[in-house]
Enzyme design. Structure first.
Site, PDB file in Angstrom:
ATOM      1  CD  GLU A  65     -10.493  50.657   1.172  1.00 41.51           C
ATOM      2  OE1 GLU A  65     -11.058  49.656   0.687  1.00 41.51           O
ATOM      3  OE2 GLU A  65      -9.857  51.477   0.467  1.00 41.51           O
ATOM      4  CD  GLU A 113      -2.940  48.450  -0.567  1.00 45.74           C
ATOM      5  OE1 GLU A 113      -3.047  48.427  -1.798  1.00 45.74           O
ATOM      6  OE2 GLU A 113      -3.902  48.326   0.193  1.00 45.74           O
ATOM      7  CB  SER A 165      -2.800  56.381  -6.342  1.00 48.55           C
ATOM      8  OG  SER A 165      -3.829  56.828  -5.473  1.00 48.55           O
TER       9      SER A 165
HETATM   10  P1  PGA Z   1      -6.137  52.437  -5.170  1.00 47.85           P
HETATM   11  O1  PGA Z   1      -6.395  51.334  -4.033  1.00 47.85           O
HETATM   12  O2  PGA Z   1      -5.288  51.802  -6.216  1.00 47.85           O
HETATM   13  O3  PGA Z   1      -7.515  52.781  -5.686  1.00 47.85           O
HETATM   14  O4  PGA Z   1      -5.456  53.588  -4.507  1.00 47.85           O
HETATM   15  C1  PGA Z   1      -5.388  50.445  -3.647  1.00 47.85           C
HETATM   16  C2  PGA Z   1      -5.873  49.526  -2.561  1.00 47.85           C
HETATM   17  O5  PGA Z   1      -6.579  49.981  -1.654  1.00 47.85           O
HETATM   18  O6  PGA Z   1      -5.576  48.315  -2.571  1.00 47.85           O
END
Ligand code: PGA
Length: 250
Positions: free
Chosen positions: A97, A167, A213
């Site tokens: 992000e 990730e 997730s």
């Molecule tokens: P999530 O996010 O478990 O909500 O998919 C994981 C992360 O972005 O670290």
């Protein structure tokens, strides 16, 4: 020595300071564990409340970002010293992000990792491919590049201290988890790269997490994989059922 499993939460931009105090107080009894390390990475403004609430428990508090300068005219940024002084032990670096919305580059990730290590903070370096990259068959090329640049100029001793979180972007916040085999394949690829760069000791010591997730229903299968040393957990770390992820093997 076997690598310890780490259940790490990433709260992202959720919870106010007073909500932080309340949630950590509820979490403390349910995440208590002798076997699994527990870390909650929280928004900067929540750090003092989190550190205070977590006192006397096994919860360590991390930050979600830092800046790679010591101090000065960088409005809105957080210096490593500030995190250390506030009681933070870990810091997420290069989350997708931050790369996607805030333009963080691999070079900045590398500078942040070095700065964190210089101050005794444990970097949790994120990497991960987009759905398009997976479909193009370049997942491992991309991950290797991210990790290679992220680790640039680190000594073996420094490399061992970094935690890598794989990730896949398409699995974050989507409820669409990578299969445990997909996750293991890339986490093993990261370990193989560390072996190439630094040798067996670093490869066998460095922890590699899976994120995207992770929830109480899939944690056990993921964490049982030989190259997955725990999870970086977003949505599911905002509820007390995070305790079920910590106790995945019960
Ligand atoms: P999530 O996010 O478990 O909500 O998919 C994981 C992360 O972005 O670290």
């Amino acid at each position: 020595m076997a690598r310890r499993i780490l259940a790490a939460g990433n709260w992202k931009m959720n919870k106010t300071p007073s909500e932080t105090t309340a949630l950590i107080n509820e979490m403390k009894p349910v995440v208590a564990s002798d076997d699994v390390d527990v870390l909650l990475c929280v928004p900067a403004i929540d750090i003092p409340a989190a550190v205070e609430a977590a006192k006397g428990s096994n919860i360590q508090i991390g930050a979600e970002n830092l800046y790679y300068e010591e101090k000065g005219a960088y409005t809105g940024e957080i210096a490593p010293d500030m995190l250390v002084d506030a009681g933070v032990t870990h810091v997420i670096i290069g989350h997708s992000e931050r790369r996607g919305y805030f333009g963080e580059t691999d070079e900045q990730v590398n500078k942040k990792i070095k700065k964190a290590l210089e101050h005794g903070l444990v970097p949790v370096m994120c990497c991960g491919e987009s759905l398009e990259q997976r479909e193009q068959g370049v997942t491992m090329d991309w991950i290797r590049m991210q990790v290679k640049i992220g680790f640039q100029d680190l000594t073996a001793d420094e490399a061992k201290k970094v935690i890598v979180a794989y990730e896949p972007i398409w699995a974050i916040g989507t409820g669409k988890t990578a299969t445990s085999d997909q996750a293991e394949e890339v986490c093993k690829g990261i370990r193989d790269l560390l072996r190439e760069l630094y040798g067996d000791d670093v490869a066998e010591t460095t922890r590699v997490l899976y994120g995207g997730s992770v929830n109480p229903g899939n944690a056990a299968e993921l964490f049982a994989k030989p190259d997955i040393d725990g999870g970086l957990v977003g949505g599911a770390s905002l509820k007390t059922s995070f305790g079920e992820i910590v106790h995945y093997n019960k």
